[in-house]
Design an enzyme around this catalytic site. Structure first.
Site, PDB file in Angstrom:
ATOM      1  N   SER A  32      -2.726   0.191   3.024  1.00 25.35           N
ATOM      2  CA  SER A  32      -1.625  -0.534   2.383  1.00 25.35           C
ATOM      3  C   SER A  32      -2.236  -1.472   1.353  1.00 25.35           C
ATOM      4  O   SER A  32      -3.381  -1.899   1.517  1.00 25.35           O
ATOM      5  CB  SER A  32      -0.862  -1.353   3.430  1.00 25.35           C
ATOM      6  OG  SER A  32       0.004  -2.290   2.809  1.00 25.35           O
ATOM      7  N   TYR A  48      -0.554  -6.925  10.891  1.00 24.15           N
ATOM      8  CA  TYR A  48      -0.354  -5.777  10.003  1.00 24.15           C
ATOM      9  C   TYR A  48      -1.404  -5.769   8.901  1.00 24.15           C
ATOM     10  O   TYR A  48      -2.072  -4.757   8.667  1.00 24.15           O
ATOM     11  CB  TYR A  48       1.050  -5.805   9.383  1.00 24.15           C
ATOM     12  CG  TYR A  48       1.279  -4.669   8.414  1.00 24.15           C
ATOM     13  CD1 TYR A  48       1.598  -3.406   8.887  1.00 24.15           C
ATOM     14  CD2 TYR A  48       1.146  -4.862   7.049  1.00 24.15           C
ATOM     15  CE1 TYR A  48       1.788  -2.350   8.010  1.00 24.15           C
ATOM     16  CE2 TYR A  48       1.334  -3.816   6.167  1.00 24.15           C
ATOM     17  CZ  TYR A  48       1.647  -2.560   6.648  1.00 24.15           C
ATOM     18  OH  TYR A  48       1.821  -1.510   5.775  1.00 24.15           O
TER      19      TYR A  48
END
Length: 148
Positions: A32, A48
């Site tokens: 990401s 995350y």
């Protein structure tokens, strides 16, 4: 962490074992942009971003370690994509989501979210022989997000 990092590691390991026996191949991980930069105040939690940063460094490490075996390991790092993935953090019916969408669009040089199909090209490239000299790298697909 279990899904985003440990799951990637175990998948890579089992896929690579088969590829070692077949003379090589290509592993494509999903990281990401938040693994390359960290989070801004858009509701992303530290676990995350840490797990996706782990995927970036796992990709880098395995790309170097497995290169001699003919296994290339790379990753794609999407930014904001119009999907239902992510536990609904950006779902249309979430209170205040319009402001979050506007912030993301304003912050992205291309001025919009990505569509899922816009990630196909890099995946095809990384899976193909056209990328046979690429390993250990994470490719951002972010509409310019990381340039700012």
């Amino acid at each position: 962490m279990d899904v985003n990092l440990t799951g990637v590691w175990l998948t890579d390991l089992y896929a690579a074992r088969a590829m070692f026996d077949d003379g090589g191949g290509s592993v494509i991980n999903t990281a990401s942009v938040y693994g390359l930069r960290g989070s801004e105040a858009l509701g992303y939690i530290p676990a995350y971003t840490a797990s996706k940063g782990g995927v970036v460094n796992l990709t880098r490490t395995l790309g170097a370690e497995w290169a001699e075996e003919g296994v290339r390991v790379n990753a794609v790092a999407p930014s904001h994509v119009r999907t239902g993935i992510g536990g609904g953090a950006l779902k249309e019916d979430m209170p205040g989501v319009e402001d979050i969408h506007e912030t993301i669009e304003d912050r992205t040089p291309m001025g919009r979210f990505a569509e899922p199909e816009e990630h196909k090209g890099i995946a095809v490239f990384l899976a193909s022989e056209a990328s046979r000299y690429c390993t250990g790298y994470t490719y951002a697909i972010d509409g310019g997000w990381l340039t700012l």
